[in-house]
Design a protein around this motif. Structure first.
Motif, PDB file in Angstrom:
ATOM      1  N   ASP A  74     -30.953  47.707 -42.971  1.00 35.78           N
ATOM      2  CA  ASP A  74     -31.456  46.347 -43.221  1.00 35.78           C
ATOM      3  C   ASP A  74     -31.952  46.233 -44.662  1.00 35.78           C
ATOM      4  O   ASP A  74     -31.707  45.218 -45.328  1.00 35.78           O
ATOM      5  CB  ASP A  74     -32.588  46.013 -42.246  1.00 35.78           C
ATOM      6  CG  ASP A  74     -32.075  45.732 -40.841  1.00 35.78           C
ATOM      7  OD1 ASP A  74     -30.871  45.430 -40.704  1.00 35.78           O
ATOM      8  OD2 ASP A  74     -32.886  45.822 -39.898  1.00 35.78           O
ATOM      9  N   GLU A  75     -32.651  47.252 -45.131  1.00 42.96           N
ATOM     10  CA  GLU A  75     -33.127  47.251 -46.516  1.00 42.96           C
ATOM     11  C   GLU A  75     -31.953  47.309 -47.484  1.00 42.96           C
ATOM     12  O   GLU A  75     -31.964  46.663 -48.538  1.00 42.96           O
ATOM     13  CB  GLU A  75     -34.068  48.436 -46.751  1.00 42.96           C
ATOM     14  CG  GLU A  75     -35.405  48.334 -46.036  1.00 42.96           C
ATOM     15  CD  GLU A  75     -36.274  49.545 -46.285  1.00 42.96           C
ATOM     16  OE1 GLU A  75     -35.775  50.536 -46.859  1.00 42.96           O
ATOM     17  OE2 GLU A  75     -37.459  49.513 -45.895  1.00 42.96           O
ATOM     18  N   MET A  76     -30.922  48.089 -47.148  1.00 42.01           N
ATOM     19  CA  MET A  76     -29.750  48.206 -48.015  1.00 42.01           C
ATOM     20  C   MET A  76     -28.982  46.899 -48.112  1.00 42.01           C
ATOM     21  O   MET A  76     -28.371  46.600 -49.138  1.00 42.01           O
ATOM     22  CB  MET A  76     -28.822  49.307 -47.487  1.00 42.01           C
ATOM     23  CG  MET A  76     -29.399  50.692 -47.542  1.00 42.01           C
ATOM     24  SD  MET A  76     -28.263  51.932 -46.843  1.00 42.01           S
ATOM     25  CE  MET A  76     -29.311  53.382 -46.830  1.00 42.01           C
ATOM     26  N   ALA A  77     -29.011  46.116 -47.038  1.00 41.16           N
ATOM     27  CA  ALA A  77     -28.259  44.860 -47.003  1.00 41.16           C
ATOM     28  C   ALA A  77     -29.056  43.679 -47.540  1.00 41.16           C
ATOM     29  O   ALA A  77     -28.483  42.612 -47.789  1.00 41.16           O
ATOM     30  CB  ALA A  77     -27.825  44.569 -45.575  1.00 41.16           C
ATOM     31  N   ALA A  78     -30.344  43.872 -47.741  1.00 40.65           N
ATOM     32  CA  ALA A  78     -31.200  42.768 -48.173  1.00 40.65           C
ATOM     33  C   ALA A  78     -30.901  42.352 -49.606  1.00 40.65           C
ATOM     34  O   ALA A  78     -30.430  43.143 -50.424  1.00 40.65           O
ATOM     35  CB  ALA A  78     -32.671  43.171 -48.049  1.00 40.65           C
ATOM     36  N   GLU A  79     -31.186  41.092 -49.920  1.00 41.16           N
ATOM     37  CA  GLU A  79     -30.981  40.568 -51.269  1.00 41.16           C
ATOM     38  C   GLU A  79     -31.815  41.345 -52.281  1.00 41.16           C
ATOM     39  O   GLU A  79     -31.401  41.537 -53.430  1.00 41.16           O
ATOM     40  CB  GLU A  79     -31.363  39.086 -51.302  1.00 41.16           C
ATOM     41  CG  GLU A  79     -31.007  38.372 -52.598  1.00 41.16           C
ATOM     42  CD  GLU A  79     -29.507  38.178 -52.772  1.00 41.16           C
ATOM     43  OE1 GLU A  79     -29.070  38.068 -53.926  1.00 41.16           O
ATOM     44  OE2 GLU A  79     -28.797  38.152 -51.744  1.00 41.16           O
ATOM     45  N   SER A  80     -32.971  41.823 -51.867  1.00 40.50           N
ATOM     46  CA  SER A  80     -33.858  42.567 -52.766  1.00 40.50           C
ATOM     47  C   SER A  80     -33.281  43.918 -53.166  1.00 40.50           C
ATOM     48  O   SER A  80     -33.780  44.562 -54.089  1.00 40.50           O
ATOM     49  CB  SER A  80     -35.221  42.772 -52.101  1.00 40.50           C
ATOM     50  OG  SER A  80     -35.082  43.480 -50.879  1.00 40.50           O
ATOM     51  N   ALA A  81     -32.230  44.345 -52.480  1.00 39.00           N
ATOM     52  CA  ALA A  81     -31.598  45.617 -52.818  1.00 39.00           C
ATOM     53  C   ALA A  81     -30.773  45.515 -54.097  1.00 39.00           C
ATOM     54  O   ALA A  81     -30.463  46.530 -54.728  1.00 39.00           O
ATOM     55  CB  ALA A  81     -30.718  46.092 -51.669  1.00 39.00           C
ATOM     56  N   ASN A  82     -30.426  44.295 -54.483  1.00 39.44           N
ATOM     57  CA  ASN A  82     -29.643  44.107 -55.703  1.00 39.44           C
ATOM     58  C   ASN A  82     -30.498  44.391 -56.934  1.00 39.44           C
ATOM     59  O   ASN A  82     -31.704  44.137 -56.954  1.00 39.44           O
ATOM     60  CB  ASN A  82     -29.108  42.675 -55.771  1.00 39.44           C
ATOM     61  CG  ASN A  82     -28.141  42.373 -54.644  1.00 39.44           C
ATOM     62  OD1 ASN A  82     -27.453  43.265 -54.143  1.00 39.44           O
ATOM     63  ND2 ASN A  82     -28.096  41.115 -54.226  1.00 39.44           N
ATOM     64  N   LEU A  83     -29.869  44.888 -57.965  1.00 36.88           N
ATOM     65  CA  LEU A  83     -30.584  45.180 -59.208  1.00 36.88           C
ATOM     66  C   LEU A  83     -30.913  43.879 -59.927  1.00 36.88           C
ATOM     67  O   LEU A  83     -30.109  42.942 -59.948  1.00 36.88           O
ATOM     68  CB  LEU A  83     -29.726  46.064 -60.116  1.00 36.88           C
ATOM     69  CG  LEU A  83     -29.243  47.398 -59.530  1.00 36.88           C
ATOM     70  CD1 LEU A  83     -28.412  48.152 -60.574  1.00 36.88           C
ATOM     71  CD2 LEU A  83     -30.408  48.251 -59.074  1.00 36.88           C
ATOM     72  N   ASN A  84     -32.095  43.823 -60.543  1.00 40.28           N
ATOM     73  CA  ASN A  84     -32.409  42.664 -61.374  1.00 40.28           C
ATOM     74  C   ASN A  84     -31.773  42.841 -62.752  1.00 40.28           C
ATOM     75  O   ASN A  84     -31.142  43.870 -63.026  1.00 40.28           O
ATOM     76  CB  ASN A  84     -33.928  42.450 -61.469  1.00 40.28           C
ATOM     77  CG  ASN A  84     -34.666  43.640 -62.080  1.00 40.28           C
ATOM     78  OD1 ASN A  84     -34.172  44.261 -63.028  1.00 40.28           O
ATOM     79  ND2 ASN A  84     -35.850  43.945 -61.551  1.00 40.28           N
ATOM     80  N   ILE A  85     -31.935  41.880 -63.615  1.00 39.80           N
ATOM     81  CA  ILE A  85     -31.254  41.909 -64.918  1.00 39.80           C
ATOM     82  C   ILE A  85     -31.642  43.134 -65.730  1.00 39.80           C
ATOM     83  O   ILE A  85     -30.781  43.818 -66.310  1.00 39.80           O
ATOM     84  CB  ILE A  85     -31.574  40.618 -65.712  1.00 39.80           C
ATOM     85  CG1 ILE A  85     -30.973  39.398 -64.991  1.00 39.80           C
ATOM     86  CG2 ILE A  85     -31.018  40.715 -67.136  1.00 39.80           C
ATOM     87  CD1 ILE A  85     -31.308  38.075 -65.651  1.00 39.80           C
ATOM     88  N   ALA A  86     -32.923  43.435 -65.775  1.00 41.69           N
ATOM     89  CA  ALA A  86     -33.393  44.587 -66.557  1.00 41.69           C
ATOM     90  C   ALA A  86     -32.895  45.896 -65.963  1.00 41.69           C
ATOM     91  O   ALA A  86     -32.476  46.812 -66.699  1.00 41.69           O
ATOM     92  CB  ALA A  86     -34.923  44.581 -66.633  1.00 41.69           C
ATOM     93  N   GLU A  87     -32.922  46.013 -64.641  1.00 45.14           N
ATOM     94  CA  GLU A  87     -32.445  47.233 -63.977  1.00 45.14           C
ATOM     95  C   GLU A  87     -30.958  47.442 -64.224  1.00 45.14           C
ATOM     96  O   GLU A  87     -30.510  48.566 -64.484  1.00 45.14           O
ATOM     97  CB  GLU A  87     -32.730  47.153 -62.484  1.00 45.14           C
ATOM     98  CG  GLU A  87     -34.202  47.278 -62.123  1.00 45.14           C
ATOM     99  CD  GLU A  87     -34.471  47.005 -60.650  1.00 45.14           C
ATOM    100  OE1 GLU A  87     -35.461  47.538 -60.125  1.00 45.14           O
ATOM    101  OE2 GLU A  87     -33.685  46.235 -60.031  1.00 45.14           O
TER     102      GLU A  87
END
Length: 234
Positions: A74-87
């Protein structure tokens, strides 16, 4: 790997060593791992090892280099798992270095589809998404293409040339690949210290990534890397 059963194997030791070096600056582990493989594998096998940064069984290399973690699906599929611009920006810089090592170490670079355009994802099944044609990182793709061109231009060096460690200290590492009196040098500094590199003008050093002539003395700060060609090497 003596020619009777296997022609080659997937080179996970190089993968682990590259990731550890690029993420943590552990140049000694990288040097030891490469030296062990070079010393213990038959030359014909060494030259055709399947060098990898990612596969269908592993998390995407961009996600790995970003240090992104998740414990559940669930954590892997969450939107928050995507990298932000800086990352993403930081991870792409590291991926370029990892790709440079992948393309220049003994063996054959094998690219898992999508890594060359900066696709993200954790382990199976999140590393198996369809190729993202709409969100390609064109700069990263151009870098991969240039590395491929360089391997073609210096085919003899990369397909059957010798490997030699040149320098290793505190996160800075340099090696050369050579054949028939010609060589390319790879220098990477993941250390917080600054290192200096002297290039003898008589060897006509050329930066293969930028196609510019190498200065006689260059400084390498953290994250700097060079791939250059020399002729008339001993």
């Amino acid at each position: 790997v003596h020619g009777e059963e296997l022609d080659s194997v997937m080179n996970y030791p190089f993968k682990d060593a590259i990731v550890t070096f690029v993420k943590d600056g552990n140049s000694s582990y990288f040097a030891e791992t490469v030296a062990k493989i070079v010393d213990h594998y038959p030359k014909v096998t060494l030259d055709c090892l399947m060098n990898i940064l990612g596969t269908h069984d592993t998390a995407r290399i961009l996600t790995v280099l970003a240090g992104k973690t998740a414990r559940t699906k669930d954590e892997m599929a969450a939107e928050s798992a995507n990298l932000n611009i800086a990352e993403r920006a930081a991870a792409v810089k590291k991926l370029k270095i990892a790709a440079l090592l992948l393309f220049t170490l003994p063996g054959i670079p094998c690219i898992y589809y999508g890594d060359e355009i900066g696709m993200e994802g954790f382990g199976d099944p999140f590393c198996r998404k369809c190729f993202d044609f709409k969100n390609k990182n064109e700069d990263l793709l151009a870098f991969y293409r240039r590395l491929g061109e360089i391997r073609g231009e210096y085919r003899e060096i990369f397909t059957e040339g010798e490997y030699e460690e040149v320098f290793e200290k505190d996160g800075c590492f340099a090696y050369r690949r050579s054949a028939a009196g010609k060589a390319v040098y790879v220098c990477v500094n993941m250390s917080t210290e600054k290192f200096y590199l002297n290039v003898n003008e008589s060897t006509a050093g050329k930066n293969l990534l930028t196609k510019e002539k190498m200065p006689e003395k260059i400084s390498l700060k953290q994250g700097d890397y060079y791939l250059f060609y020399v002729k008339n090497c001993n």
